[in-house]
Design an enzyme around this catalytic site. Structure first.
Site, short mmCIF file in Angstrom:
data_model
loop_
_atom_site.label_atom_id
_atom_site.label_comp_id
_atom_site.label_asym_id
_atom_site.label_seq_id
_atom_site.Cartn_x
_atom_site.Cartn_y
_atom_site.Cartn_z
N GLY A 151 28.59 -86.93 90.68
CA GLY A 151 29.44 -85.60 90.73
C GLY A 151 30.53 -86.32 90.51
N HIS A 152 30.92 -87.88 90.91
CA HIS A 152 31.89 -89.10 90.31
C HIS A 152 31.95 -89.06 89.19
CE1 HIS A 152 31.75 -90.57 94.16
NE2 HIS A 152 33.01 -89.75 94.40
N LYS A 208 33.95 -79.81 95.23
CA LYS A 208 33.28 -79.59 96.47
C LYS A 208 34.42 -79.63 97.78
CE LYS A 208 30.62 -83.51 98.05
NZ LYS A 208 31.37 -84.03 99.72
N GLN A 216 41.15 -80.58 99.56
CA GLN A 216 41.89 -81.61 99.14
C GLN A 216 41.98 -80.88 97.77
OE1 GLN A 216 40.29 -85.88 99.45
NE2 GLN A 216 39.68 -85.46 97.42
N LEU A 270 26.48 -82.85 96.40
CA LEU A 270 25.82 -84.24 96.09
C LEU A 270 27.19 -85.03 96.66
CD1 LEU A 270 25.24 -85.22 92.29
CD2 LEU A 270 23.56 -84.64 94.05
#
Length: 281
Positions: free
Chosen positions: A32-33, A151, A155, A186
């Site tokens: 994901g990063h 995700k 935030q 993930l």
């Protein structure tokens, strides 16, 4: 890949560029990063990632000390993904004195869902993100872009509104949630799961999918839908914090008959590991 451990070195290096594209992380990187890094590449003339485990966003009983630090592997993955600059300050560099000036997001957004179960979390997130923005974008002379994963839905909303209200010249881009083949979102914390828990973990996303399917089919009793989702997870051994249907615009509960776009969000503990996920409806 240039690695800067100080703000001074970061700013000196970035002074040669016009349009940074920035991906902040706490390390222990996963696909994901890296997807965010690849998404950032065409959005600027230099791609910057950060690795910093931010103490301010952890509660006293949470996993700050045990949060996985995987420096060598993280650096190798960032290089392979085409990252140009890595900013990796230590605590003394980013917080040379006690951080008494902090970002306080409005309670209407920051004190519900994650903010209810992790009090002060968004104060820590907003504060470190604002400080990272000051470090990474101070030398920029044009477009500034920051990327965050969807995700962490709440935030992302907090950061977007912070940027808007402070009139920061930064485009905040959301990256689609990367999932394992079985559908599990993930997360760096997936590494805490035992093999048995990992097999079970997919049921968080499956439960959210069932909620979304019911809403698309015309379900109107939101409270009953949420209660059914909570009970379903409890029966499987989970300890859910919330399984909710909210308006995408403000994360408040939709009114009966309201046709505004919705999102279903969930957070639950499996063993000692707390997982979160969401699906837009």
């Amino acid at each position: 890949m240039f690695i800067a451990h100080t703000i001074e070195a970061l700013r000196a290096h970035l002074s040669a560029y016009q349009h940074p594209a920035f991906v902040p992380t706490m390390g222990n990187l996963h696909a994901g990063h890296l997807g965010l890094v690849r998404q950032a590449k065409p959005l600027g003339d230099v791609t910057v990632a950060s690795i910093f485990v931010n103490r301010l966003q952890f509660l006293p009983h949470e996993d700050f000390d045990s949060y996985p630090r995987t420096w060598d592997n993280d650096c190798a993955q960032l290089r392979a993904a085409g990252c140009d600059v890595l900013f990796a300050p230590n605590e003394k560099e980013l917080y040379p004195e006690e951080q008494t000036y902090k970002i306080q997001p409005p309670a209407a957004l920051a004190d519900l869902l994650e903010g209810e179960f992790r009090p002060g979390f968004f104060v820590g997130v907003g504060t470190v993100v604002m400080k990272m923005f000051a470090c990474v974008f101070s030398e920029a002379k044009g477009r500034r872009t920051a990327l965050f994963g969807q995700k962490d839905y709440q935030q992302l909303m907090v950061i977007r509104r912070m940027v808007q209200q402070f009139a920061l010249p930064i485009d905040v881009v959301g990256g689609v949630t990367e999932r394992a083949p079985d559908g599990l979102a993930l997360s760096s914390r997936n590494g805490y799961l035992s093999p048995q828990e990992r097999a079970e973990a997919v049921h968080l996303s499956k439960t959210l999918q069932a909620m979304a399917t019911a809403l698309r089919a015309g379900a109107t009793d939101i409270a009953a839908l949420e209660a059914q989702a909570m009970d379903s997870l409890r029966q499987r051994g989970w300890a859910p914090d919330y399984m909710v249907t909210r308006r995408r615009s403000d994360l408040l509960t939709p009114e009966a008959g309201n046709t505004t776009p919705l999102v279903v969000l969930g957070a639950a503990k499996l063993g000692t590991t707390r997982l979160i996920d969401n699906l837009e409806v």
